[in-house]
Scaffold this motif. Sequence first.
Motif: not given
Length: 126
Positions: A47-57
Motif C-alpha cells: 500500500a506504499g506504507d512500509p512498516f514492521g520490524a524484521a525479527c529473528r527468534i
Amino acid sequence: MTATVAAGVGLVPLLADDAMPYDAMPHASVHPADAGAAGARPDPAAAGDPFGAACRIGVDGSWVIAYCHNPYPDTDHVRLHIECVRWWDLDSDSAPVAAGPAQTVRLAGRCWDEVGTAWISHRKAG
C-alpha cells in the motif's frame, strides 16, 4: 514474563538457525486478535506504507530470545509470545516494546520446561 531491551550480552547465547533443536524459523507472526477478516494481515508495503520490524527468534532449551530491527520511520511495538509444551507450564506474552526507527530491540522469555512455539506480533504506534 517480561520483555527486556538490552544492548549488552545476553544470559543465553543465541543459536544459529541450523542449530535450533526444532523447526523454529525466524518469522513475524500475527496474533489471532490482530488478524483481519481473511485471517492474514494486509501487506503495508504493497500500500506504499512500509512498516514492521524484521525479527529473528532463537530457542535454547527453555529460553527464547528475539531480536527485532526496525528499518522504517514508524515505531513498531513488538511483543514476544511463547507457548510451552507442558500443560502445567504457563504460556506468556510480553509487554509491547517500542522499536523506533533504525533501532534493534531484544525480547526474552522462557518456559519452565520445553518451548512449543514462539512468535512476534507487531502493532503500529499511534
